[in-house]
Design an enzyme around this catalytic site. Structure first.
Site, PDB file in Angstrom:
ATOM      1  N   CYS A 126       0.787  -1.145   0.067  1.00 28.90           N
ATOM      2  CA  CYS A 126      -0.088  -0.021  -0.088  1.00 28.90           C
ATOM      3  C   CYS A 126       0.788   1.029  -0.060  1.00 28.90           C
ATOM      4  O   CYS A 126       1.761   1.270   0.697  1.00 28.90           O
ATOM      5  CB  CYS A 126      -1.055   0.101   1.183  1.00 28.90           C
ATOM      6  N   TYR A 172       0.521   4.031   0.907  1.00 32.27           N
ATOM      7  CA  TYR A 172       0.405   5.030   2.387  1.00 32.27           C
ATOM      8  C   TYR A 172       0.886   4.390   3.393  1.00 32.27           C
ATOM      9  O   TYR A 172       0.603   4.962   4.382  1.00 32.27           O
ATOM     10  CB  TYR A 172      -0.767   5.710   2.168  1.00 32.27           C
ATOM     11  N   CYS A 173       1.486   3.239   3.493  1.00 31.90           N
ATOM     12  CA  CYS A 173       1.403   2.399   4.727  1.00 31.90           C
ATOM     13  C   CYS A 173       2.654   3.187   5.573  1.00 31.90           C
ATOM     14  O   CYS A 173       3.649   3.102   5.281  1.00 31.90           O
ATOM     15  CB  CYS A 173       1.983   1.017   4.524  1.00 31.90           C
ATOM     16  N   CYS A 221      -8.077   6.240  21.021  1.00 28.94           N
ATOM     17  CA  CYS A 221      -6.854   6.941  21.332  1.00 28.94           C
ATOM     18  C   CYS A 221      -6.653   8.197  20.548  1.00 28.94           C
ATOM     19  O   CYS A 221      -6.908   8.426  19.264  1.00 28.94           O
ATOM     20  CB  CYS A 221      -5.767   5.805  21.088  1.00 28.94           C
ATOM     21  N   CYS A 270      -1.704  10.932  25.670  1.00 32.82           N
ATOM     22  CA  CYS A 270      -1.278   9.673  25.373  1.00 32.82           C
ATOM     23  C   CYS A 270      -1.457   8.735  26.335  1.00 32.82           C
ATOM     24  O   CYS A 270      -1.596   9.109  27.533  1.00 32.82           O
ATOM     25  CB  CYS A 270      -0.210   9.429  24.776  1.00 32.82           C
ATOM     26  N   CYS A 299       3.444   2.826  21.626  1.00 34.49           N
ATOM     27  CA  CYS A 299       2.408   3.282  20.512  1.00 34.49           C
ATOM     28  C   CYS A 299       2.892   2.678  19.372  1.00 34.49           C
ATOM     29  O   CYS A 299       3.991   2.497  18.894  1.00 34.49           O
ATOM     30  CB  CYS A 299       2.323   4.659  20.493  1.00 34.49           C
ATOM     31  N   ASP A 300       1.724   2.291  18.370  1.00 37.82           N
ATOM     32  CA  ASP A 300       1.767   1.859  17.088  1.00 37.82           C
ATOM     33  C   ASP A 300       2.772   2.773  16.159  1.00 37.82           C
ATOM     34  O   ASP A 300       3.467   2.322  15.419  1.00 37.82           O
ATOM     35  CB  ASP A 300       0.534   1.487  16.610  1.00 37.82           C
ATOM     36  N   CYS A 303     -11.882  18.932  20.612  1.00 33.43           N
ATOM     37  CA  CYS A 303     -10.893  18.743  19.681  1.00 33.43           C
ATOM     38  C   CYS A 303      -9.833  17.884  20.720  1.00 33.43           C
ATOM     39  O   CYS A 303      -9.108  16.872  20.178  1.00 33.43           O
ATOM     40  CB  CYS A 303     -10.391  19.708  19.200  1.00 33.43           C
ATOM     41  N   CYS A 357      -6.080  21.212  11.578  1.00 30.39           N
ATOM     42  CA  CYS A 357      -6.861  22.025  12.636  1.00 30.39           C
ATOM     43  C   CYS A 357      -7.822  22.879  11.858  1.00 30.39           C
ATOM     44  O   CYS A 357      -8.888  22.999  12.464  1.00 30.39           O
ATOM     45  CB  CYS A 357      -5.499  23.002  13.149  1.00 30.39           C
TER      46      CYS A 357
END
Length: 343
Positions: free
Chosen positions: A17, A19-20, A245, A251, A266-267, A315, A331
């Site tokens: 892909c 955009y991975c 998340c 976080c 975190c991933d 937000c 934003c």
């Protein structure tokens, strides 16, 4: 209950892909692939969980986690049973490897699937290709319908690119006509994706407004559609914390276990220098309370202009991977959407 995000096949994948983010992340580590997870490492995850909690959520991701083979998952579940863990399972997959054996396992263990599909065929095949360059839509769609036929719970995960933005009315209609009621939309992260998939604020604002209108109108008619981002906004507006998340302004530690047992916070931060330790040698408490864990939680900068914004509460500036100098990269899109949806 504790949650672990597990990468049993590390960064290995049977698709290419454009955009991975994890492919890019892995390529910038000393070792791009940390290998298939060994049975001993999988058991150590379960053993450490049993010492910490009697209930756990195990989320499997990649790369493509199904490359680990159905025997890996069956052994994992049987081991969790043996340790007396009340286990909940979720797998995020590109859907290409789902077969009869996997369907039986998903059904037996009540696995929640997240299956990646970028809308209609032409849009999906723009970025989600097999290694030979061919599109993957037909195989993925066929496997989703097989999952649906078996009554297995699943969500559709769609990466928001400019193509998805332009076609969202058609894509949403396609999902609803196929009873794909549970949907997640994930905006591309521009600096790590191909130029063709970069989103700008104008495109994303238009996408959010059009999708929300479709979602709102269907909800008003009693259609059981769930779009994770909008559902979480409603939770926050009702005074509840978001479950997604990045939507609560700070976080948390995800406990991401790579193929060799290395644990990251975190991933989005499975990179050199962010390691919390290794599940083969560290306890859960040691991982959660180490120096790198504390530093990760403390690194949560908001710009002053965000704190003064009337939409700050709803937000919360979003995931820090989407921030630049303390401001979310989308934003302006969010401000326009909130003005539209909240008045």
């Amino acid at each position: 209950m504790i949650s672990f995000l597990i990468k049993p096949a590390s960064s290995m994948c049977n698709m290419r892909c454009s955009y991975c983010f994890y492919c890019d992340e892995a390529q910038n580590r000393k070792n791009a692939s940390l290998g298939f997870m060994k049975k001993e490492t999988a058991e150590n995850i379960i053993k450490k969980v049993a010492q910490f909690s009697r209930e756990a959520m195990f989320v499997f991701q990649g790369g493509e986690p199904l490359l680990a083979g159905v025997d890996f998952f069956e052994d994992f579940a049987e081991t969790a049973d043996a340790y007396g863990i009340k286990a909940h399972y979720s797998i995020q997959t590109n859907g290409m490897l789902i077969d009869e054996d996997y369907l039986r396992f998903f059904k037996k263990r009540n696995v929640l699937l997240g299956i990646s599909l970028d809308g209609v065929e032409k849009v999906h095949n723009t970025h989600r290709k097999a290694p030979d360059g061919n599109g993957t839509f037909k195989k993925v769609f066929e496997n989703i319908k097989a999952v649906q036929k078996e009554g297995i719970e699943f969500n559709i995960l769609t990466v928001v690119t400019p193509e998805v933005c332009r076609k969202i009315d058609e894509i949403y209609g396609f999902y609803m006509s196929n009873r794909f009621y549970y949907q997640q939309y994930i905006p591309c992260i521009d600096e790590i994706n191909s130029e063709q998939s970069v989103l700008n604020n104008e495109e994303y604002a238009d996408f959010l407004k059009r999708l929300f209108t479709l979602y709102f109108n269907d909800r008003q008619r009693g259609v059981p559609v769930s779009i994770r981002y909008f559902d979480n906004l409603l939770m926050k507006l009702n005074g509840l914390p978001a479950e997604q998340c990045g939507m609560n302004g700070s976080c948390s530690i995800q406990l991401v276990v790579e193929g060799d047992g290395t644990v990251y916070p975190c991933d989005f931060y499975c990179i050199d220098g962010k390691e919390l330790g290794n599940i083969n040698t560290h306890s859960v408490n040691e991982l959660l309370n180490c120096k790198n864990a504390r530093a990760f939680l403390e690194d949560n900068h908001f710009a002053d202009e965000c704190k003064e914004c009337k939409f700050f509460r709803i937000c919360a500036v979003g995931c820090k991977r989407y921030r630049a100098e303390g401001v979310n990269k989308f934003c302006q899109a969010y401000k326009e959407f909130f003005e539209f949806s909240l008045g």
